[in-house]
Motif scaffolding. Structure first.
Motif, short mmCIF file in Angstrom:
data_model
loop_
_atom_site.label_atom_id
_atom_site.label_comp_id
_atom_site.label_asym_id
_atom_site.label_seq_id
_atom_site.Cartn_x
_atom_site.Cartn_y
_atom_site.Cartn_z
N GLU A 1 -7.62 0.77 1.47
CA GLU A 1 -9.13 1.73 2.20
C GLU A 1 -10.03 0.91 3.55
N SER B 1 -3.54 -5.19 -9.65
CA SER B 1 -3.43 -4.10 -9.64
C SER B 1 -3.97 -3.08 -8.79
N PRO B 2 -2.98 -1.86 -9.07
CA PRO B 2 -3.57 -0.45 -8.33
C PRO B 2 -4.86 -0.24 -7.58
N GLN B 3 -6.09 -0.59 -8.34
CA GLN B 3 -7.08 -0.64 -7.33
C GLN B 3 -7.68 -1.51 -6.87
N THR B 4 -6.78 -2.51 -7.07
CA THR B 4 -6.92 -3.86 -5.59
C THR B 4 -6.85 -3.10 -5.01
N TRP B 5 -5.19 -3.05 -5.29
CA TRP B 5 -4.58 -2.37 -3.06
C TRP B 5 -5.38 -1.46 -2.76
N GLN B 6 -5.88 -0.40 -3.96
CA GLN B 6 -6.20 0.35 -2.93
C GLN B 6 -7.57 -0.18 -2.24
N ALA B 7 -7.72 -0.39 -2.80
CA ALA B 7 -9.62 -1.24 -2.49
C ALA B 7 -9.33 -1.66 -0.32
N ARG B 8 -8.42 -2.68 -0.62
CA ARG B 8 -7.72 -3.24 0.65
C ARG B 8 -6.87 -2.03 0.92
#
Length: 285
Positions: A265, A256-263
């Protein structure tokens, strides 16, 4: 072709940078097991109880030494390899495979899968079972804001820092006629931009963006439009649908885009700290 059976400290180092990733994969396989089983018609589920999972990567980490500093890596290939091995309850064996040799390594049975970057027209997409991971990026630059280069062509003759693991970036810098300085880790390359020893550092734009959003990087956030986009993928031999289904099931909750955004960051925060740590240590000496 080189291979390395990871010692305990190296395996811990790889998993440390992706604890959340490994945890999610391990937990997800319980749920994803139904996906692997349901894919049985496409091939048997893999069993690595008696042998290691051989993962081809384009760069191998250096051997551990007592005085070695830990750094976050250029990309996520090693994290994904460690997470997949954990998810498949397998011992991890990393095998050095050049990107252009991925298809042959899979065909010859030298590796079980390859974690690599692939462009939209990469032949690997037609010659292997490719599982997307959800991470994509073009290459871009980090430069001082007070003296930025205004076009990619201006890299000719300039000192550009790249990392050992960034083969794609190295090839681009060489084609543009830059004076290339190869460093061990992203933090080292980016620190030399701050000290003025390099005119630019070449990295994934998807990783530079969260770094540039930090207050301490505003003076070093000049950049250029990203070029040569690629996707992070896992390639499996075309005749191994069972393993491809297992990999797809393991990665599904991580795409998901949210998972990759967290990684992304987390990568930026860690690299920023490492730059500060190294720069302070250098100033103290």
């Amino acid at each position: 072709m080189s291979l390395i059976l990871l010692p305990r400290r190296s395996a811990f180092r790889l998993l440390l940078g992706g604890v959340a990733l490994a945890f999610l994969v391990a937990a997800a396989l319980v749920a994803a097991g139904f996906a692997v089983v349901s894919a049985g018609a496409r091939g048997p589920a893999p069993d690595f109880s008696s042998r290691p999972l051989r993962v081809g990567v384009g760069w191998l980490p250096p051997p551990d030494t007592p005085d070695m500093r830990l750094y976050v890596e250029e990309g996520f290939e090693l994290d994904l390899a460690a997470a997949l091995a954990s998810a498949l309850a397998a011992e991890l064996r990393l095998v050095l495979v050049a990107p252009e040799a991925a298809e042959q390594a899979l065909k010859a049975g030298e590796v079980d899968l390859v974690v690599t970057r692939a462009g939209a027209e990469d032949p690997l997409r037609r010659r292997a079972r490719v599982v997307e991971t959800g991470f994509s990026s073009g290459l871009s630059l980090a430069m001082r804001a007070d003296r930025p280069l205004t076009a990619w062509s201006r890299l000719q003759g300039r000192i550009v820092c790249v990392t050992e693991a960034n083969a794609h970036g190295l090839a681009l810098a060489v084609r543009l006629g830059a004076q290339v300085r190869v460093l061990r880790a992203p933090a080292q390359a980016l620190m030399l931009v701050r000290t003025g020893e390099c005119d630019a550092a070449l990295h994934d734009r998807a990783l530079l963006d969260p770094l540039f959003g930090r207050m301490s990087w505003r003076k070093f956030s000049a950049t250029l439009p990203p070029v040569e986009p690629t996707d992070l993928v896992v390639a499996v031999a075309p005749d191994d649908p069972g393993l491809a289904a297992a990999v797809e099931g393991a990665l599904r909750p991580l795409s998901s885009p949210q998972t990759w955004q967290a990684r992304r960051e987390k990568w930026a925060a860690t690299v920023s700290f490492e730059v500060y740590r190294d720069q302070v240590a250098a100033d103290c000496h």
